[in-house]
Design a protein around this motif. Structure first.
Motif, PDB file in Angstrom:
ATOM      1  N   GLY A  25       0.810  -1.209   0.000  1.00 57.90           N
ATOM      2  CA  GLY A  25       0.000   0.000   0.000  1.00 57.90           C
ATOM      3  C   GLY A  25       0.844   1.261   0.000  1.00 57.90           C
ATOM      4  N   THR A  26       1.976   1.230   0.696  1.00 56.19           N
ATOM      5  CA  THR A  26       2.884   2.372   0.714  1.00 56.19           C
ATOM      6  C   THR A  26       3.388   2.690  -0.688  1.00 56.19           C
ATOM      7  N   ILE A  27       3.792   1.653  -1.413  1.00 55.09           N
ATOM      8  CA  ILE A  27       4.303   1.847  -2.768  1.00 55.09           C
ATOM      9  C   ILE A  27       3.196   2.350  -3.689  1.00 55.09           C
ATOM     10  N   GLU A  28       2.004   1.795  -3.552  1.00 59.17           N
ATOM     11  CA  GLU A  28       0.897   2.208  -4.420  1.00 59.17           C
ATOM     12  C   GLU A  28       0.537   3.675  -4.201  1.00 59.17           C
ATOM     13  N   VAL A  29       0.510   4.115  -2.952  1.00 61.36           N
ATOM     14  CA  VAL A  29       0.196   5.516  -2.677  1.00 61.36           C
ATOM     15  C   VAL A  29       1.331   6.417  -3.161  1.00 61.36           C
ATOM     16  N   ALA A  30       2.570   5.982  -2.978  1.00 59.15           N
ATOM     17  CA  ALA A  30       3.702   6.774  -3.466  1.00 59.15           C
ATOM     18  C   ALA A  30       3.630   6.955  -4.980  1.00 59.15           C
ATOM     19  N   LEU A  33       1.000   9.484  -5.772  1.00 55.76           N
ATOM     20  CA  LEU A  33       1.468  10.841  -5.472  1.00 55.76           C
ATOM     21  C   LEU A  33       2.300  11.399  -6.617  1.00 55.76           C
ATOM     22  N   VAL A  34       3.220  10.583  -7.115  1.00 56.56           N
ATOM     23  CA  VAL A  34       4.071  11.030  -8.223  1.00 56.56           C
ATOM     24  C   VAL A  34       3.218  11.381  -9.442  1.00 56.56           C
ATOM     25  N   ARG A  35       2.254  10.519  -9.742  1.00 61.80           N
ATOM     26  CA  ARG A  35       1.392  10.759 -10.907  1.00 61.80           C
ATOM     27  C   ARG A  35       0.558  12.027 -10.740  1.00 61.80           C
ATOM     28  N   ALA A  36       0.220  12.359  -9.495  1.00 63.47           N
ATOM     29  CA  ALA A  36      -0.608  13.542  -9.239  1.00 63.47           C
ATOM     30  C   ALA A  36       0.213  14.812  -9.119  1.00 63.47           C
ATOM     31  N   GLY A  37       1.540  14.703  -9.275  1.00 60.96           N
ATOM     32  CA  GLY A  37       2.381  15.884  -9.239  1.00 60.96           C
ATOM     33  C   GLY A  37       2.925  16.249  -7.871  1.00 60.96           C
ATOM     34  N   PHE A  38       2.713  15.393  -6.875  1.00 65.10           N
ATOM     35  CA  PHE A  38       3.297  15.604  -5.562  1.00 65.10           C
ATOM     36  C   PHE A  38       4.766  15.151  -5.561  1.00 65.10           C
ATOM     37  N   ARG A  39       5.477  15.525  -4.526  1.00 69.47           N
ATOM     38  CA  ARG A  39       6.768  14.899  -4.247  1.00 69.47           C
ATOM     39  C   ARG A  39       6.524  13.786  -3.235  1.00 69.47           C
ATOM     40  N   ALA A  40       7.047  12.599  -3.501  1.00 69.02           N
ATOM     41  CA  ALA A  40       6.802  11.439  -2.647  1.00 69.02           C
ATOM     42  C   ALA A  40       8.121  10.919  -2.096  1.00 69.02           C
ATOM     43  N   LEU A  41       8.156  10.734  -0.784  1.00 68.95           N
ATOM     44  CA  LEU A  41       9.326  10.159  -0.123  1.00 68.95           C
ATOM     45  C   LEU A  41       8.855   9.068   0.823  1.00 68.95           C
ATOM     46  N   VAL A  42       9.709   8.077   1.037  1.00 67.69           N
ATOM     47  CA  VAL A  42       9.414   6.988   1.971  1.00 67.69           C
ATOM     48  C   VAL A  42      10.645   6.760   2.831  1.00 67.69           C
ATOM     49  N   LEU A  49      11.788  -4.395  -1.534  1.00 67.02           N
ATOM     50  CA  LEU A  49      10.917  -3.585  -2.385  1.00 67.02           C
ATOM     51  C   LEU A  49      11.473  -2.189  -2.668  1.00 67.02           C
ATOM     52  N   VAL A  50      12.627  -1.854  -2.097  1.00 62.57           N
ATOM     53  CA  VAL A  50      13.192  -0.521  -2.328  1.00 62.57           C
ATOM     54  C   VAL A  50      13.447  -0.246  -3.810  1.00 62.57           C
ATOM     55  N   PRO A  51      14.044  -1.189  -4.570  1.00 61.24           N
ATOM     56  CA  PRO A  51      14.258  -0.900  -5.998  1.00 61.24           C
ATOM     57  C   PRO A  51      12.965  -0.587  -6.753  1.00 61.24           C
ATOM     58  N   GLU A  52      11.886  -1.285  -6.403  1.00 63.52           N
ATOM     59  CA  GLU A  52      10.604  -1.003  -7.055  1.00 63.52           C
ATOM     60  C   GLU A  52      10.147   0.413  -6.743  1.00 63.52           C
ATOM     61  N   LEU A  53      10.377   0.831  -5.518  1.00 59.98           N
ATOM     62  CA  LEU A  53       9.977   2.177  -5.104  1.00 59.98           C
ATOM     63  C   LEU A  53      10.778   3.232  -5.850  1.00 59.98           C
ATOM     64  N   LEU A  56      10.003   4.059  -9.435  1.00 65.67           N
ATOM     65  CA  LEU A  56       8.836   4.919  -9.652  1.00 65.67           C
ATOM     66  C   LEU A  56       9.181   6.397  -9.511  1.00 65.67           C
ATOM     67  N   GLY A  57      10.419   6.704  -9.162  1.00 65.88           N
ATOM     68  CA  GLY A  57      10.808   8.089  -8.954  1.00 65.88           C
ATOM     69  C   GLY A  57      10.567   8.580  -7.547  1.00 65.88           C
ATOM     70  N   VAL A  58      10.468   7.653  -6.613  1.00 66.70           N
ATOM     71  CA  VAL A  58      10.226   7.989  -5.207  1.00 66.70           C
ATOM     72  C   VAL A  58      11.546   7.890  -4.449  1.00 66.70           C
ATOM     73  N   GLU A  59      11.868   8.899  -3.673  1.00 69.41           N
ATOM     74  CA  GLU A  59      13.111   8.881  -2.899  1.00 69.41           C
ATOM     75  C   GLU A  59      12.924   8.038  -1.641  1.00 69.41           C
ATOM     76  N   HIS A  60      13.859   7.122  -1.415  1.00 71.81           N
ATOM     77  CA  HIS A  60      13.848   6.310  -0.198  1.00 71.81           C
ATOM     78  C   HIS A  60      14.921   6.813   0.746  1.00 71.81           C
TER      79      HIS A  60
END
Length: 379
Positions: A25-30, A33-42, A49-53, A56-60
């Motif tokens: 769920g964390t990855i799906e919401v991240a 967020l990216v698609r909606a133009g937000f900045r997403a970080l986890v 699962l970090v590489p998958e995150l 997607l352009g999400v900073e871990h």
């Protein structure tokens, strides 16, 4: 881009990014967020699962957030406050208790907005445990993953219902679609799991832990009229090697060693569900939601599920699945025999109703859209 014109930023915090519904769920919401133009970080302690995150352009951000050591949690709070300031985080969203305590301190120091997701009933087996759990009810908005959980947190913690938002978990129909699972993928799993030709497959997806009810299913297998059915337990033991050994001993003691497969984590769950003749959730304690149930229904599989918790919201008895009392191996055996005796037309109709219900109510798109609406409320 100037600092003042940066898009809003959401930081999700959780212990690790290994496997499980919280992580997915964390990855799906991240991604949403990216698609909606937000900045997403986890922020987490890392995991498979970090590489998958990051793809997607999400900073871990790697922090020891799985630790429950008070000193480590205190240091995590300081580091999270630094992250919030450096990245100009607008909202912090906590998904688990230990990280939530650190994150709440960081939020208080920085003025970021505060969201929590209440994912489970959380046991209270020792003094002060309710206080420890209460951090998950402390958000300015508290997301409950089912109506069952919303009622629980309001009753247990006295949470103002005005702060609660019920957002059921979702399944990704781009992945869980019977039409896109090739026969080759199904055959590959059948061979890997040594499934005999024409043997009915009873699949229980879920990590190996006692409350998921694997023992109940093994006992039910021994009571079934169908003596050719094979039970597949698909899930990581997460270091619970003793429990796995206990399951193996139970199967041997009941003379079921040749009919029980303990296969570990399954990376291709859509194919596993297509291989299955029936999917089972045999949890002996209430599931907060029960994601594997809606995944199976999305694949048009008949489901047999214990009648408590979130399952009472996702399964319509006789219409989209069967419900049985928790911990009742005899009732589970009867229900499994009943499902396996259905003719093809009846099975197909049940599966179609189940998939239709999931697509109407329990998709990742709906879950993510509702979660982003919560963020927008606070912004």
């Amino acid at each position: 881009m100037s600092a003042d014109s940066l898009p809003p930023a959401v930081l999700q915090v959780l212990p690790m990014l290994e496997t499980g519904g919280v992580e997915r769920g964390t990855i799906e919401v991240a991604e949403a967020l990216v698609r909606a133009g937000f900045r997403a970080l986890v922020a987490s302690a890392g995991g498979r699962l970090v590489p998958e995150l990051t793809h997607l352009g999400v900073e871990h951000i790697g922090l020891p957030l799985a630790s429950k050591d008070p000193w480590v949690m205190w240091r995590n709070a300081t580091k999270l406050a630094q992250v919030i300031r450096e990245h100009r985080i607008d909202i912090v969203h906590a998904r688990s208790r230990a990280p939530a305590w650190s994150a709440r301190l960081a939020v208080r120091r920085t003025g970021a907005r505060w969201v929590t997701t209440y994912h489970g009933t959380y046991n209270e087996g020792f003094p002060l445990k309710r206080r420890y759990n209460a951090v998950m009810a402390s958000g300015e908005r508290v997301i409950a993953i089912s109506a069952f959980i919303a009622e629980h947190l309001i009753e247990r913690h006295g949470t103002d219902p005005a702060r609660v938002r019920i957002i059921p978990r979702g399944v990704d129909p781009r992945r869980f679609d019977p039409a896109i699972v090739s026969g080759e993928r199904i055959v590959k799993l059948a061979r890997a799991w040594r499934i005999p030709d024409d043997a009915p497959v009873v699949l229980l997806p879920g990590r190996l832990t006692r409350w998921k009810g694997q023992e109940v299913l093994i006992e039910a297998l021994g009571r079934m009229a169908r003596r050719d059915a094979v039970a597949v337990l698909a899930g990581d033991d997460q270091g619970r090697h003793g429990y796995r050994a206990r399951l193996e001993v139970l199967a041997e003691r009941l003379g079921l060693g040749a009919r029980v497969r303990i296969v570990g984590d399954c990376p291709d769950m859509p194919a596993a569900l297509m291989l299955a003749d029936v999917a089972v959730s045999a949890s002996i304690e209430p599931e907060a939601f029960g994601r594997v149930v809606v995944e199976a229904q999305a694949m048009g599989r008949p489901v047999v599920v214990t009648a408590h918790g979130g399952a009472l919201e996702t399964v319509s008895p006789g219409e989209t699945g069967l419900l049985v009392p928790p911990g009742d191996a005899a009732a589970l055996a009867t229900a499994l025999d009943q499902v396996l005796s259905l003719d093809e037309e009846t099975r197909a109709a049940l599966g179609a109703r189940a998939r239709e219900a999931v697509l109407a109510r329990y998709t990742t798109e709906r879950m993510c859209a509702a979660t982003l609406d919560v963020y927008r409320e606070l912004l």
